[in-house]
Structures are given as C-alpha cells and as structure tokens.
Motif scaffolding. Structure first.
Motif, PDB file in Angstrom:
ATOM      1  N   ASP A 289     -10.716   3.735  -1.311  1.00  0.00           N
ATOM      2  CA  ASP A 289     -10.292   3.246  -0.318  1.00  0.00           C
ATOM      3  C   ASP A 289     -11.591   2.537   0.464  1.00  0.00           C
ATOM      4  N   HIS A 452      -4.469  -2.892  -0.160  1.00  0.00           N
ATOM      5  CA  HIS A 452      -5.084  -1.468  -0.061  1.00  0.00           C
ATOM      6  C   HIS A 452      -4.336  -0.342  -0.451  1.00  0.00           C
ATOM      7  N   ASP A 453      -3.249  -0.500  -1.014  1.00  0.00           N
ATOM      8  CA  ASP A 453      -2.399   0.597  -1.641  1.00  0.00           C
ATOM      9  C   ASP A 453      -1.475  -0.068  -2.665  1.00  0.00           C
ATOM     10  N   PRO A 497      -6.786   0.171  -5.506  1.00  0.00           N
ATOM     11  CA  PRO A 497      -6.310   1.021  -4.423  1.00  0.00           C
ATOM     12  C   PRO A 497      -6.593   2.555  -4.866  1.00  0.00           C
TER      13      PRO A 497
END
Length: 530
Positions: A289, A452-453, A497
């Motif tokens: 992250d 981000h994911d 991610p």
C-alpha cells in the motif's frame, strides 16, 4: 581636464510700467530669478506686487511677462548646458565611468529609500538552521525531540477517538431505546429532536478536540523552532547540545526492536536508459500500500531509521515523492483521507498543515480550472474544479519515506477500464515525472496498475496489459524528461496493490526485464587448461 557645468544660474527679470501721475515717467522693476525656476510664477508675482507696491491691475500682464521670461531663460539654460556637455564628450573630457558610478549610487540610494525592504525570510533561516543541524551530531537529539512531540499528538488523537467512540455508543443505545418505544411513549418528533441533539453533540465534541489538537501542534511548532535556533547557536559556539525542558525525552526508547517487518513481495533491478549517453537507475516492483510510505508509528522504535533518512533529505537535492490516486473533488478520495490521518499523527514543523495546503490549493485552482473547462466546452462538468489527469501537490516533513505527494486525479474509467497511452491520467503521469525531474525529486513511487487495490474483475491478463502500458509510458516519459534537464529519478518504485497474489506479482515482475534494459554481469569463460 573637465568643464564644470552649473546646475543653476541667476537672471534678472526686467519690467517697466508708467506711474499713475505721468505716463512718460516709467517705473523700472529688476528682480533676480533663479533659472531653472522650480517654484510657481504666479506666487512670485504676488510676492513682487506686495514687496514693490505694484498696482494690482498689472497682475495679469506681469504674470504673463514673468512666465515668458522663465520659459525662455530655462530653454536657453538647457541648450547652453547640453552644448557644453556635448563638446566635453567630443573632446573626451567627460569621465564616463565616474558618471555611471554616480548614477548607480544615486539609483541604489533611491531604491533603498523608497523600495520595500526585503531580506531573508524566517522560513529560509529556519530551513538553513535545520539543514545544518541534521548533518551534525545534533541529528539524534532532533529525532528524539520530534518523536516525543509525535507521541504527545498521537496520545491526544487516541483520547479523542476514545471519547468520540464512547459518545457514539451512548447515542446509539439511546436512539435504539427511543426507537423501541416509538408510537408508545415516543413520537417521531421526539426521534427527530434526539437525532438533532446527537448531531450537535458530535459536532461540539469534534470541534473541541480539533481546536485542542491544533493548539497543541502550533505550540509544538513554535517551541521546536525556538529550540532549534537556540541549539544552533550553542552548537556553533560550544558544540554542546541541550534539549527543551518541555520535551519528555524519557518517553523515547533508544533500543531498537528486533522484530522483523512483515514480509512482502518485491524485486529490484538495475536498468539503463538512453540511446547514446546511458543513465543508470534502480527500479523496484513491490506489492504494498503506497500509504505505508506515508504512515509513521511513533511508538515503534524501528521507525527511527525512516525518520533519519527523511530528515537528512528534507532540504536537499534528493527528495522522495509518492503518487496517490485521487478523485474529483479531492475531499471525497479515500487515499486522501488516509493521508490526512497519517499527516495528523505527528506535528508538521516545516510546512503548512495538510488541511491548510488543501484549502489553499482548492482556492487557487478554482478559477483557472473553471476557465479551462469552459473553454473545452465540458458543459455540465464545467463547474468541476479538477478533472481526470489533473495533479495537485502537497509537501510534508512528518511522513515516513516521502517529502512530496503528487495527487493524481483519476476516474472509474482510468481505474477499472481499458485505457490508451493518450488517456488523461497517463498524461498526468507524464507531467508528474517532468515536475519530479525539474524539482530535485530522485526517488518516486507510483501505482503500477493505476489503482490501489484489486477486485475480482482484475484478471491476470488485465493486470499484465495495464502494467505493460504504464511501464512503457513511464519509460518514455523518463527519457523525455531528461531533455528538460534537472535531477534524474535514480530510484523508481512501482507498487502493485497489497492483495496481489504471488502468481500475478511474478508475471508483473517479468515485464521489467522485457521493457527496460536490465544490467547483467558479463560471464567470461576461462580458457581450457592445456
């Protein structure tokens, strides 16, 4: 030899008029006048009339004659003066260097007298003092002091969260009890009044805690700056260091924790960029992250080394930056809210707080962004301050591994859909890399997949296509940025991610040697023994 040129001279103004009794008898007036005359001729006429008792009916005629005399003599004075100066110049009798120096002196004196006095600002003085101290034996003491401040802020934030949580639990229980009694002893108006009162209580408590935290941070900021300047004076004179009396350094544990950090997927490469003059760079792919680069835990002794590197590079030509995706408007972005929590965990001693920076950015970009959007004919989107591909920048000294945060505005299409190399978000990356090279940023971290994911629709094929597009564009942008001069990004980190599987990570890491020219050792074969 030089001819002196008079700055002024005196000429006699002559005027005659008949007496009242006999016109053949003239009264003659002879008044010396300084040429050039800097005063008002009408005022001089009044003085002459009063002094010599001249009849008032001659005032207009006298004023006309005197004004004509002054204009003529002034013109003659300038002509004579200029002719003398020209002759001096032709005969090389003028000291040109002296004249230039005299004009320079007069100009400086005039500027110093009337111009706004500007000197070195307090921010520049503090920056120089901090930079000198962190590169001295005072570094350890500075880190300890800053850590003690961060612990105090962290403790107050923890107390705030506990207070808000207790109040929320109490209000929830009270609301549930009233809902259970609805239509019996409690009416809908009572429920609405209770909800209003709960909201007011929440606002009051949050406002009170916010005010206390802001006051604490401002106090720490001023105390820290005063202590640093005093420490610099002591260090320059006696090389002795002191700690502020209001900094509880006993709360700082100098022992290092032996616990290893959680393992994560990462791989590093040394690459070469450039066709003729090749530049060496480090490129790292990691599954993490990006906000982990910003977070700091003041209670964790292992954070000491991260703060060390950040402090040493704060006022240097080797800054670190991270790219975070944001949405428009930025106040709704989850990464930005997480960054705000990370920035609030410790006091900011060098820059404005993140909230103040965001407020200032919102005010400054509103007008130019609206003008741009209107010119593009965006219609309903013309009111939006920011659009996909726009970038705004915040600076920090209290984060873990970064000094600069590039907030790249991205929409759902850029995050989940298929995009091309001309997509506005890709162009935003180009602007970020150009800005990094132009502003001494040598380490930059960015999201490899522009998200981000990972979700279920992110297949291995989609991840590979997106990573290949981003890496190829980044390679081209870095090469392009070299032509603009400035610093070169010595370390480029691309982050997948954190929930990336090992299989997907391996396929992403395999793209780096295929896209970049990876440095590899040359294996020489030993000749066979005879």
């Amino acid at each position: 030899m030089s001819i002196e040129v008079a700055h002024t001279l005196t000429k006699n103004f002559k005027y005659s008029f008949p007496t009242c009794t006999n016109e053949e008898i003239l009264f003659k007036l002879d008044v010396p006048v300084e040429i050039p005359y800097s005063g008002c001729t009408r005022e001089l006429v009044q003085r002459v009339i009063n002094m010599f008792h001249i009849p008032v009916y001659l005032e207009d005629e006298l004023n006309e004659k005197l004004a004509e005399f002054v204009a003529t003599e002034t013109k003659n004075f300038h002509n004579d003066r200029d002719e003398k100066l020209i002759n001096q110049l032709k005969n090389s009798e003028l000291n040109v260097d002296g004249i230039v120096k005299n004009w320079e002196k007069m100009f400086k004196e005039n500027v110093m007298e009337f111009a706004e006095q500007k000197g070195t600002s307090d921010e520049e003085v503090f920056a120089a003092a901090y930079h000198k101290l962190v590169h001295s034996p005072a570094l350890e003491t500075i880190l300890q002091v800053e850590n003690s401040y961060a612990k105090t802020v962290s403790s107050m934030l923890k107390n705030r969260d506990e207070d808000v949580q207790k109040m929320t639990e109490r209000q929830t229980s009270e609301m549930e009890e009233n809902m259970r009694l609805l239509n019996t002893t409690v009416t809908e108006e009572d429920i609405n009044e209770l909800a209003t009162r709960h909201f007011e209580e929440q606002s009051l408590v949050c406002g009170r805690w916010g005010s206390q935290i802001d006051a604490l941070c401002q106090t720490q900021r001023s105390q820290h700056r005063a202590w640093l300047m005093t420490t610099l004076d002591q260090y320059q004179t006696t090389a002795a260091l002191s700690t502020p009396s209001n900094s509880p350094l006993d709360t700082f544990c100098p022992e290092r924790s032996l616990s290893a950090p959680a393992p994560r997927l990462e791989e590093s490469f040394t690459i070469h960029l450039g066709s003729q003059l090749k530049q060496t760079h480090n490129i790292r792919i990691v599954a993490c992250d990006l906000l982990d680069l910003c977070r700091l835990d003041p209670d964790n002794p292992t954070e000491h080394m991260r703060r060390l590197q950040t402090s040493l590079g704060l006022y240097s030509t080797e800054l670190s930056a991270v790219v975070l995706l944001s949405s428009a408007p930025p106040a709704t972005a989850a990464p930005l809210k997480a960054l705000q929590r990370a920035a609030a965990a410790s006091p900011e001693h060098h820059f404005a707080s993140l909230d103040l920076q965001l407020k200032d950015i919102a005010e400054k970009v509103k007008e130019p962004a609206e003008q741009r959007n209107s010119q593009r004919g965006d219609g309903r989107r013309a009111r939006a301050a920011l659009q996909p591909g726009d970038v705004y920048v915040t600076t920090h000294s209290n984060l873990g591994d970064v000094h600069v945060v590039f907030h790249l505005v991205a929409d759902d299409d850029a995050v989940s859909g298929d995009i091309s190399s001309r997509h506005p978000v890709i162009m935003g990356l180009r602007n970020i890399l150009k800005a990094a090279c132009a502003n001494d940023i040598t380490t930059i971290s960015l999201p490899l997949l522009l998200r981000h994911d990972l979700t279920e629709e992110c297949t291995v094929a989609w991840c590979s296509r997106r990573a290949e597009l981003v890496l190829k564009c980044v390679k081209g942008f870095v090469l392009e940025a070299f032509g603009w001069g400035g610093a070169r990004p010595a370390t480029l980190q691309v982050a997948a991610p954190p929930n990336t599987s090992p299989q997907v990570f391996a396929s992403l890491a395999a793209l780096l040697p295929a896209i970049f020219r990876v440095s590899a050792p040359v294996k020489a074969k030993q000749p066979a023994a005879h």
